[in-house]
Scaffold this active site. Structure first.
Site, PDB file in Angstrom:
ATOM      1  N   ASP A   8       0.857  -1.259   0.354  1.00  0.00           N
ATOM      2  CA  ASP A   8      -0.187   0.300  -0.241  1.00  0.00           C
ATOM      3  C   ASP A   8       1.188   1.407   0.193  1.00  0.00           C
ATOM      4  OD1 ASP A   8       1.044   0.161   2.798  1.00  0.00           O
ATOM      5  OD2 ASP A   8      -1.376   0.869   3.316  1.00  0.00           O
ATOM      6  N   CYS A  65       2.555  -3.067   3.634  1.00  0.00           N
ATOM      7  CA  CYS A  65       2.569  -1.398   4.148  1.00  0.00           C
ATOM      8  C   CYS A  65       3.236  -1.159   5.133  1.00  0.00           C
ATOM      9  CB  CYS A  65       1.159  -2.535   4.379  1.00  0.00           C
ATOM     10  SG  CYS A  65       1.156  -3.125   6.375  1.00  0.00           S
ATOM     11  N   GLY A  66       2.436   0.164   6.021  1.00  0.00           N
ATOM     12  CA  GLY A  66       2.850   0.935   7.183  1.00  0.00           C
ATOM     13  C   GLY A  66       3.801  -0.233   8.198  1.00  0.00           C
ATOM     14  N   THR A  67       3.366  -0.878   8.600  1.00  0.00           N
ATOM     15  CA  THR A  67       3.787  -2.187   9.517  1.00  0.00           C
ATOM     16  C   THR A  67       4.092  -2.910   9.194  1.00  0.00           C
ATOM     17  OG1 THR A  67       0.672  -2.206  10.153  1.00  0.00           O
ATOM     18  CG2 THR A  67       2.370  -0.210  11.900  1.00  0.00           C
ATOM     19  N   ILE A  69       1.284  -4.943   9.241  1.00  0.00           N
ATOM     20  CA  ILE A  69       0.570  -5.959  10.152  1.00  0.00           C
ATOM     21  C   ILE A  69      -0.813  -5.860   9.257  1.00  0.00           C
ATOM     22  CG2 ILE A  69      -0.804  -6.280  12.189  1.00  0.00           C
ATOM     23  CD1 ILE A  69       1.038  -4.356  13.131  1.00  0.00           C
ATOM     24  N   HIS A  98      10.876 -23.671   8.928  1.00  0.00           N
ATOM     25  CA  HIS A  98       9.993 -23.831   9.958  1.00  0.00           C
ATOM     26  C   HIS A  98       8.504 -23.993   9.651  1.00  0.00           C
ATOM     27  CE1 HIS A  98      13.030 -24.698  13.223  1.00  0.00           C
ATOM     28  NE2 HIS A  98      13.951 -24.776  12.043  1.00  0.00           N
ATOM     29  N   ARG A 132       9.843 -32.606  10.831  1.00  0.00           N
ATOM     30  CA  ARG A 132       9.377 -32.453  11.799  1.00  0.00           C
ATOM     31  C   ARG A 132       8.295 -31.193  11.665  1.00  0.00           C
ATOM     32  NH1 ARG A 132      13.301 -30.380  13.860  1.00  0.00           N
ATOM     33  NH2 ARG A 132      13.873 -28.300  14.382  1.00  0.00           N
ATOM     34  N   HIS A 133       8.962 -30.453  10.862  1.00  0.00           N
ATOM     35  CA  HIS A 133       8.037 -29.388  10.247  1.00  0.00           C
ATOM     36  C   HIS A 133       7.006 -29.451   9.534  1.00  0.00           C
ATOM     37  CE1 HIS A 133      10.929 -27.345  12.391  1.00  0.00           C
ATOM     38  NE2 HIS A 133      12.008 -26.795  11.897  1.00  0.00           N
TER      39      HIS A 133
HETATM   40  C1  RB5 Z   1      -2.035   3.169   6.615  1.00  0.00           C
HETATM   41  O1  RB5 Z   1      -1.639   4.132   6.618  1.00  0.00           O
HETATM   42  C2  RB5 Z   1      -1.827   1.955   7.239  1.00  0.00           C
HETATM   43  O2  RB5 Z   1      -2.904   1.550   8.297  1.00  0.00           O
HETATM   44  C3  RB5 Z   1      -1.348   0.829   6.980  1.00  0.00           C
HETATM   45  O3  RB5 Z   1       0.050   0.515   6.139  1.00  0.00           O
HETATM   46  C4  RB5 Z   1      -0.949  -0.287   7.330  1.00  0.00           C
HETATM   47  O4  RB5 Z   1       0.553   0.589   8.158  1.00  0.00           O
HETATM   48  C5  RB5 Z   1      -1.909  -1.166   8.687  1.00  0.00           C
HETATM   49  O5  RB5 Z   1      -1.258  -2.533   9.227  1.00  0.00           O
END
Ligand code: RB5
Length: 146
Positions: A8, A65-67, A69, A98, A132-133
């Site tokens: 993103d 992406c930014g994080t 996550i 693994h 095992r994995h």
């Molecule tokens: C975008 O601002 C940000 O929320 C996205 O890149 C990401 O970090 C979401 O998990």
């Protein structure tokens, strides 16, 4: 080796650096977007990369992406995807060895370019160890049927 890439806007800049790195290493890749730093929704980029990997046309994926996550959670909602969010090189090679991770996720606002490129190298340079994995992965993937 063929790599499917996506990000993103929060991962756009790091993805540009990852692509330049892959180019230098003569590793084939395709960028599934986004194509500018304009705001986009990360699930929209996770889907084409996940499908590219699941189709077998690409060996592995990289999502940013930014994080890292949101895009990794999104990818992991797709049946057959094992997307590992990594901020260090140990996790990056261990998750191939693994977990047989098929997509690497990173946070463009979390890791600097130097570390990120080392993470990419560690991920792409490692191979699934089986043994095992394999049993653990089978149990993990069976969770998709709950
Ligand atoms: C975008 O601002 C940000 O929320 C996205 O890149 C990401 O970090 C979401 O998990």
């Amino acid at each position: 080796m063929r790599i499917a890439l996506g990000s993103d806007h929060g991962g756009f800049e790091l993805k540009q650096n990852v692509m330049a790195h892959l180019e230098k290493k003569q590793i084939e890749f395709k960028d599934f977007g986004c194509y500018s730093s304009d705001s986009v929704d990360y699930p929209d980029l996770a889907v084409p990369v996940a499908n590219a990997v699941l189709s077998g046309d690409y060996d592995l994926g990289i999502l940013i992406c930014g994080t890292g996550i949101g895009i990794s959670i999104s990818a992991n909602k797709i049946r057959g995807i094992r997307c590992a969010l990594c901020s260090d090189t140990f996790s990056a090679h261990a998750t191939r060895e693994h977990n047989d991770a098929n997509i690497l996720a990173m946070g463009g606002r979390v890791v600097g370019t130097g570390v990120a490129l080392d993470i990419v190298d560690a991920f792409l340079g490692a191979a699934f160890e089986g043994g095992r994995h394999q049993r653990r992965i089978e149990k993990m993937m069976a969770l998709e049927n709950l």
